[in-house]
Write a protein that holds these residues in place. Structure first.
Motif, PDB file in Angstrom:
ATOM      1  N   ASN A   1      -1.253   3.212  10.809  1.00 31.20           N
ATOM      2  CA  ASN A   1       0.209   3.182  10.864  1.00 31.20           C
ATOM      3  C   ASN A   1       0.754   1.771  11.081  1.00 31.20           C
ATOM      4  O   ASN A   1       1.957   1.542  10.920  1.00 31.20           O
ATOM      5  N   GLU A   2      -0.111   0.810  11.440  1.00 27.31           N
ATOM      6  CA  GLU A   2       0.317  -0.572  11.574  1.00 27.31           C
ATOM      7  C   GLU A   2       0.481  -1.261  10.222  1.00 27.31           C
ATOM      8  O   GLU A   2       0.985  -2.389  10.156  1.00 27.31           O
ATOM      9  N   ILE A   3       0.044  -0.592   9.163  1.00 30.01           N
ATOM     10  CA  ILE A   3       0.185  -1.138   7.814  1.00 30.01           C
ATOM     11  C   ILE A   3       1.109  -0.211   7.034  1.00 30.01           C
ATOM     12  O   ILE A   3       0.807   0.980   6.882  1.00 30.01           O
ATOM     13  N   PRO A   4       2.256  -0.698   6.553  1.00 27.66           N
ATOM     14  CA  PRO A   4       3.200   0.180   5.857  1.00 27.66           C
ATOM     15  C   PRO A   4       2.572   0.899   4.674  1.00 27.66           C
ATOM     16  O   PRO A   4       1.712   0.346   3.966  1.00 27.66           O
ATOM     17  N   THR A   5       3.034   2.130   4.455  1.00 31.56           N
ATOM     18  CA  THR A   5       2.444   2.988   3.423  1.00 31.56           C
ATOM     19  C   THR A   5       2.432   2.315   2.065  1.00 31.56           C
ATOM     20  O   THR A   5       1.405   2.301   1.375  1.00 31.56           O
TER      21      THR A   5
END
Length: 391
Positions: free
Chosen positions: A13-17
């Motif tokens: 979740n720390e990396i945008p989808t």
């Protein structure tokens, strides 16, 4: 050009989808897409308490990731299906601590396709080397004995080996359609004895009053995926402590919300397919089908073969799917159209003595595995093109 910054991420979740999707590009297997890995984390299936600490490594430039290595810190070897007990024993005998280890794979999903995902237009070899150097520094600094990449994408393997990874060969089952267009074409590939056996097995299911219905896309909802979870949980419970129950109900529910167009359920029923006596879950993309989970409330002769092999193969043939990976284990798969293929895991060890011993052993072990694969495929009861063994 702006310098690269390496960052470790304790959650996907720390990396945008969308940035994750851009890194994967077209053709990535469903098991490395953001929604699948997020469902595993968000449901609590792959979290530190379960021995899976997400620890993804990304290279960033100008607030944008240009490369990602999906990784986990593991406190055990469960859910990998590449059995490293010999390495554990060796480490123990040498006085080294084996766990935690750094692992690259899609958790509890023994499917081919692991690689570093690198933005189109970037230098793949250079960024692969930078990611591996960053991993090496982290492992050495923190006393981690090994980094392991399982079920490696064959197209990525040369880059990783050029950067110093050692290859270990294992085996996995695969059905490929070849020129087959129908289930009758599939049957014709077998010798007469096995062709009769498959017909008998399918007839036994029909004689029990069972119909198989495939359900996918908008036909799926949370209730159906909860039913599938119940079958999965029950099947795992039958095996006690060896049941390999890695997933929880929240993961199955998340699939209904985010992933239903990549899921197909095969429901065995006597009436309403939404109230089955058995069910299997497969994952698919445009060209591949992967068998993952199954369970049953009744012990019906040959039902497992029908729900997990024959109906999925028929479904794949009707939709132009080229390959079907039925999952790990099970020599009975070989009599039902699945050849054995090699797959590679790649490894790095950070104790020189351990590294030297294993690298000296691997060539002989890999040669023996190739001989075993050849011997198995030579005894299959159907016509098959031998797999390419480029080792």
């Amino acid at each position: 050009m702006t310098a690269l910054t390496a960052r470790w991420h304790r959650s996907i979740n720390e990396i945008p989808t969308q940035q994750w999707r851009d890194l994967l590009g077209e053709g990535a297997t469903p098991f490395y897409q953001w929604e699948w890995l997020s469902a595993l984390e968000g449901s609590g299936s792959t979290v530190p308490d379960q021995g899976w600490q997400p620890f993804h490594l990304a290279l960033w430039r100008d607030n944008k990731p240009v490369a990602i290595a999906p990784l986990y810190l593991k406190g055990h070897s469960y859910g990998e299906f590449v059995f490293d007990q010999a390495f554990v024993r060796l480490a123990t005998n040498l006085g080294f601590r084996y766990y935690p280890k750094l692992l690259g794979m899609s958790p509890a999903s023994p499917v081919l396709g692991y690689r570093f995902h690198i933005l189109l237009g970037e230098d793949e070899a250079q960024l692969t080397a930078i990611l591996l150097q960053t991993i090496d520094r982290f492992c050495k600094k923190n006393g981690i004995l090994s980094c392991n990449f399982l079920y490696v994408d064959p197209s990525w393997r040369p880059l990783a080996e050029a950067a110093g990874c050692a290859a270990w060969l294992n085996q996995q089952s695969l059905w490929s359609r070849g020129e087959d267009q129908t289930f009758d074409d599939y049957l014709q590939g077998f010798n007469s004895n096995q062709r009769r056996n498959i017909k008998r097995e399918r007839k036994a299911v029909a004689n029990a009053g069972i119909t198989i219905t495939s359900l996918t896309g908008d036909q799926l909802d949370r209730d159906l995926l909860q039913t599938m979870y119940g079958f999965y949980e029950q099947h795992c419970a039958q095996w006690g402590q060896w049941g390999s129950k890695y997933l929880n109900q929240g993961f199955f529910e998340a699939l209904a919300d985010e992933y239903r167009r990549k899921i197909v359920l095969f429901a065995a029923h006597r009436g309403d397919p939404r109230h089955p006596v058995a069910m299997s879950l497969c994952v698919h993309d445009a060209t591949n089908l992967w068998g993952r989970y199954w369970g049953t409330n009744e012990q019906i002769e040959c039902l497992h073969f029908e729900v997990c092999y024959y109906s999925p193969i028929q479904w794949a043939l009707e939709r132009g799917i080229r390959n079907f990976d039925p999952g790990a284990g099970g020599s009975h798969k070989r009599r039902r159209g699945f050849m054995v293929r090699p797959h590679v895991s790649l490894h790095r060890w950070y104790e020189p003595q351990m590294d030297a011993l294993i690298r000296a052993w691997l060539p002989k072990a890999n040669d023996l595995m190739l001989e075993e694969i050849d011997a198995i495929n030579a005894e299959l009861p159907f016509k098959v093109e031998p797999p390419t063994l480029d080792f």
